[in-house]
Design an enzyme around this catalytic site. Sequence first.
Site, PDB file in Angstrom:
ATOM      1  N   HIS A  11      25.647 -51.945 -63.946  1.00 18.26           N
ATOM      2  CA  HIS A  11      25.412 -51.706 -62.535  1.00 18.26           C
ATOM      3  C   HIS A  11      25.701 -50.251 -62.190  1.00 18.26           C
ATOM      4  O   HIS A  11      26.188 -49.479 -63.000  1.00 18.26           O
ATOM      5  CB  HIS A  11      26.319 -52.604 -61.683  1.00 18.26           C
ATOM      6  CG  HIS A  11      26.101 -54.057 -61.922  1.00 18.26           C
ATOM      7  ND1 HIS A  11      24.917 -54.675 -61.669  1.00 18.26           N
ATOM      8  CD2 HIS A  11      26.932 -55.015 -62.401  1.00 18.26           C
ATOM      9  CE1 HIS A  11      25.021 -55.963 -61.971  1.00 18.26           C
ATOM     10  NE2 HIS A  11      26.236 -56.178 -62.422  1.00 18.26           N
TER      11      HIS A  11
ATOM     12  N   ARG B 291      31.801 -55.465 -59.193  1.00 16.79           N
ATOM     13  CA  ARG B 291      32.122 -55.780 -60.588  1.00 16.79           C
ATOM     14  C   ARG B 291      31.163 -54.994 -61.474  1.00 16.79           C
ATOM     15  O   ARG B 291      30.020 -55.390 -61.668  1.00 16.79           O
ATOM     16  CB  ARG B 291      32.010 -57.278 -60.851  1.00 16.79           C
ATOM     17  CG  ARG B 291      33.066 -58.087 -60.108  1.00 16.79           C
ATOM     18  CD  ARG B 291      33.086 -59.537 -60.524  1.00 16.79           C
ATOM     19  NE  ARG B 291      34.094 -60.264 -59.769  1.00 16.79           N
ATOM     20  CZ  ARG B 291      33.858 -60.920 -58.638  1.00 16.79           C
ATOM     21  NH1 ARG B 291      32.638 -60.951 -58.146  1.00 16.79           N
ATOM     22  NH2 ARG B 291      34.828 -61.542 -58.005  1.00 16.79           N
TER      23      ARG B 291
ATOM     24  N   TYR C 145      28.004 -53.470 -55.308  1.00 13.15           N
ATOM     25  CA  TYR C 145      28.641 -54.563 -56.038  1.00 13.15           C
ATOM     26  C   TYR C 145      29.903 -54.082 -56.746  1.00 13.15           C
ATOM     27  O   TYR C 145      29.914 -53.025 -57.378  1.00 13.15           O
ATOM     28  CB  TYR C 145      27.660 -55.151 -57.051  1.00 13.15           C
ATOM     29  CG  TYR C 145      28.126 -56.449 -57.628  1.00 13.15           C
ATOM     30  CD1 TYR C 145      28.507 -57.505 -56.806  1.00 13.15           C
ATOM     31  CD2 TYR C 145      28.193 -56.638 -59.008  1.00 13.15           C
ATOM     32  CE1 TYR C 145      28.937 -58.707 -57.333  1.00 13.15           C
ATOM     33  CE2 TYR C 145      28.618 -57.846 -59.546  1.00 13.15           C
ATOM     34  CZ  TYR C 145      28.993 -58.875 -58.704  1.00 13.15           C
ATOM     35  OH  TYR C 145      29.425 -60.060 -59.225  1.00 13.15           O
TER      36      TYR C 145
ATOM     37  N   ASP D  35      24.998 -63.056 -57.629  1.00 14.68           N
ATOM     38  CA  ASP D  35      25.366 -61.719 -58.081  1.00 14.68           C
ATOM     39  C   ASP D  35      24.680 -61.340 -59.394  1.00 14.68           C
ATOM     40  O   ASP D  35      24.357 -62.202 -60.222  1.00 14.68           O
ATOM     41  CB  ASP D  35      26.881 -61.605 -58.252  1.00 14.68           C
ATOM     42  CG  ASP D  35      27.607 -61.649 -56.917  1.00 14.68           C
ATOM     43  OD1 ASP D  35      26.974 -61.385 -55.885  1.00 14.68           O
ATOM     44  OD2 ASP D  35      28.816 -61.961 -56.912  1.00 14.68           O
TER      45      ASP D  35
ATOM     46  N   ASP E  13      25.433 -60.272 -62.344  1.00  8.22           N
ATOM     47  CA  ASP E  13      26.222 -60.152 -63.560  1.00  8.22           C
ATOM     48  C   ASP E  13      26.173 -61.487 -64.287  1.00  8.22           C
ATOM     49  O   ASP E  13      25.470 -62.406 -63.882  1.00  8.22           O
ATOM     50  CB  ASP E  13      27.663 -59.716 -63.255  1.00  8.22           C
ATOM     51  CG  ASP E  13      28.389 -60.702 -62.343  1.00  8.22           C
ATOM     52  OD1 ASP E  13      27.809 -61.752 -62.006  1.00  8.22           O
ATOM     53  OD2 ASP E  13      29.530 -60.419 -61.961  1.00  8.22           O
TER      54      ASP E  13
ATOM     55  N   GLU F 241      28.281 -63.882 -64.534  1.00 10.18           N
ATOM     56  CA  GLU F 241      28.745 -65.006 -63.716  1.00 10.18           C
ATOM     57  C   GLU F 241      27.675 -65.413 -62.708  1.00 10.18           C
ATOM     58  O   GLU F 241      27.360 -66.594 -62.546  1.00 10.18           O
ATOM     59  CB  GLU F 241      30.032 -64.604 -62.987  1.00 10.18           C
ATOM     60  CG  GLU F 241      30.743 -65.761 -62.327  1.00 10.18           C
ATOM     61  CD  GLU F 241      31.475 -66.634 -63.306  1.00 10.18           C
ATOM     62  OE1 GLU F 241      31.912 -67.710 -62.913  1.00 10.18           O
ATOM     63  OE2 GLU F 241      31.583 -66.246 -64.482  1.00 10.18           O
TER      64      GLU F 241
ATOM     65  N   GLU G 214      26.137 -67.061 -53.147  1.00  8.00           N
ATOM     66  CA  GLU G 214      27.390 -67.734 -53.480  1.00  8.00           C
ATOM     67  C   GLU G 214      28.244 -68.081 -52.264  1.00  8.00           C
ATOM     68  O   GLU G 214      28.890 -69.120 -52.227  1.00  8.00           O
ATOM     69  CB  GLU G 214      28.252 -66.868 -54.422  1.00  8.00           C
ATOM     70  CG  GLU G 214      27.629 -66.556 -55.745  1.00  8.00           C
ATOM     71  CD  GLU G 214      26.898 -65.229 -55.732  1.00  8.00           C
ATOM     72  OE1 GLU G 214      26.818 -64.613 -56.789  1.00  8.00           O
ATOM     73  OE2 GLU G 214      26.405 -64.814 -54.656  1.00  8.00           O
TER      74      GLU G 214
END
Length: 896
Positions: free
Chosen positions: A367, A322, A320, A95, A97, A99, A8
């Site tokens: 996670h 989140r 990570y 990532d 997740d 998103e 990203e």
Amino acid sequence: MKRLVVVESPTKARTIRKFLPAGYQVEASMGHVRDLPSSAAEIPAAVKKEKWARLGVNVKDGFEPLYVVPSDKKKTVKMLKDALEDADELYLATDEDREGESIGWHLLEVLKPKVPVKRMVFHEITKAAILKALDDTREVDTRLVDAQEARRILDRLVGYSVSPVLWKKIAPKLSAGRVQSVAVRVLAQREWERLDFVMASYWDLTATLEQGGTAFDAKMTHYGDQKLATGKDFDENTGKLKPKSKALQMDEATAKPLAERLAKASWRVSEVEQKKAKRTPAAPFITSTLQQEANRKLGLPARQAMRVAQKLYEQGLITYMRTDSPTLSSEAIGAARRSVEERYGSEYLSPTPRQFSGKVRNAQEAHEAIRPSGTEMKTSKQLGLSGVEAKLYDLIWKRTVASQMADAQLLRTRAEILAAEGTDDQSTFRANGQVIVFPGFFRAYVEGKDNPDAALDDRDTPLPQLTEGDTPGCKNVEPIGHETKPPARFTDASLVKALEAAGIGRPSTYASIIDTIVNRGYVTRKGSQLTPTFTGLATNQLLERNFEKLVDTGFTAKMEEELDQIASGDEQRAPYLERFFNGADGLEQRIETRLSEIDPKEVSSLKHEKWEPFVIRVGRYGPYTEDTSKGETKSIPGEWAPADVTQEMLSDVLNAASQDRVLGIHPEHEQPVLLKNGPYGPYVQLGDDEEGGAKPKRMSLPKGTDPANVDLDMGIALVGLPRTLGQHPETGDDIKASIGRYGPYVQQNRTYASLKPADGDDVLTVGLERALQLLAEKHEKNKPLRVLGNHPETGEPIEVRSGRYGPYAKHLKTNATLPKGTDPMEVTLETAIGLIDAKAASKPKKKAAKKKPAAKKVPAKKKPAAKKPTAKKPAAKKAPAKKAPAKKAAPAKKAS
């Protein structure tokens, strides 16, 4: 073989490059490369006439999203396509997740790779984790993609459908949101509770006693056999004792004489109780608890905490950030336990490794907890961190290490002491003490408290040795008055905690929720408090009365559960959205029904009995008050905290409006010069207010000027601003002096220099020589450190400048911070161009959208070209349904 790896952000790309073998090229997508249209200019011509085009979602055909590549992402997409042409494999390393999964899926839809694609996932950026991820790839998880897309579509339907109602009924530019509006409601309800609150007063006594040469405090709990009232015994809405309370509300007239008598009375210890207690360490951080602690202990708003955590993650320093899971990997537990043993000794280790389970309602991201990366558990000092990065990393390090430490062992003592025993003044006092027998995890970390008055557990508050029958001496008895306090306003920490407990929002959304409601003017920050504005209260009032479900915490939490069911396959996206939007009681029907029934004046009027006969209304130009008995109105400061507003404050505003003073008649304009008082202070005005006419000229009084000392001459001078002091001796430019939003200044073309009243500067008397001196200082301050050369595309210069947050590269209106440790005197033009282009590509879409009108000036020529992308969009959207089983029928898109 060449392999293209897409992540990203540039920072993440730089970190990963260090760990990949030769043959891997790492590029950044700068977040999502596709999204729903953010403006009418982005809607393809082929669907522009469709009623649903404004929403960007085809609500008549399966709620298919309309995805476009924003103009500010086209350069990034081209760069990625060019890189892919030479690649033999594509790795999506976004990532892990919903998103990140969605970003990866959109990359596939846009890039249309003809080479093998591998999904690469990891929760920490270390060499071991990256190399392991290369060997353990998978396909894109379309369940996560579907869940993200459903959430995004739902948020768009709510925001784009309800916001126009707010524009029509309250004020332009307002917005509604599926989660943001619920957060505003939580804050608004607390503000009304504070306004409803009725303060109560009560007294008690605190005695300073002495035993064995050691002084200690004891607080009165009973007068005779009757318990003394404390704050919790009072009704918040009446200020009186609750009906069922039998407590005694001691007043000042009773407390002060009693204190004098008890100071001379005899005292006896009637009971002593000791109890052992233990404290267990908190679980390692998840996203919400990290935001809460960063706010409590470091004063960081949720957005800033997440920004710093993101940077630490992308640098490979933490896992990570989140996550809903407080679980630690076996490697992390081992690293933490080794660190405890090395730093504190084996006696500080918990007997067995601790593992924690999640308690978050509707948890969705599986996670690991947020912890230092790798297996060495290096401290911030060892990593060379500084500033806020070091502080946040320390917090994460301490919380992780503490989780594997032994319990803290406490000994708590409670002593009951009688004063004036056997008399009419007999009173009971209580002394509490605590001794830390073994600190355990306190050595590393103690969790913060939302209540600033709460005592932390790692503090010793010992009592002297007391036994039943002891007769301590009395040194003093002090009567103390108390007032009950209204419920505290929310902070970032307590709001995140409340939303999480209600099952609203997700780890990745809390920071953006708070950021959104602050940036849109529904909430202001006053210190650490989040205070709703009058606009926030009025907006919430409209939604509560007409769209109650949308701001109901239970309904919103149920929506989160239903969205999770879509992710698990237990619920289908299209039928759910159909019921929500098009159903008999759906959002669209509700809006059509209610729109004509909403009275704008009534819904934007805020009323409370404490303000009568005044009401506060929110209009196009902000809040104002009206005296309903006289019909008079006047603007009020938007920064006022609603619950702190009193009838007297509103009366003063209206009275101030009637105290306008005519200073005299202007000799040239033959109009009155008026001294008036506005919501932002006193000002002078030339001429009367004209109904529907041009706004009369106004000028604020210089800061510190007493309105009583303003005469006609000063008024004429002020309305005559700006005044020309002369011309610049070298350029011939006019040099002017005036008063602006930030105070008095002097000006040369587009350069402004503030006057310094502390140094004797006066906007009405400052001369040319002094103005030239101030402007020269400003010019010197504005000079770049270096001019590197011109940008190859625009031909405009690229400069290196020094700013409050460090050196940065500047090109036109784009500023790009130089990477940490970069010497501004050594940076090259090539490096600066890369930073500038990356920053420009990451700017919000709105800025790029503003360029669209220029493109629309040639409709005849552009039409065929515009149809091409349009024709592609539907094909791209329907492809997933036909594609391999790896992809679900419902595509996915960017998180809300």
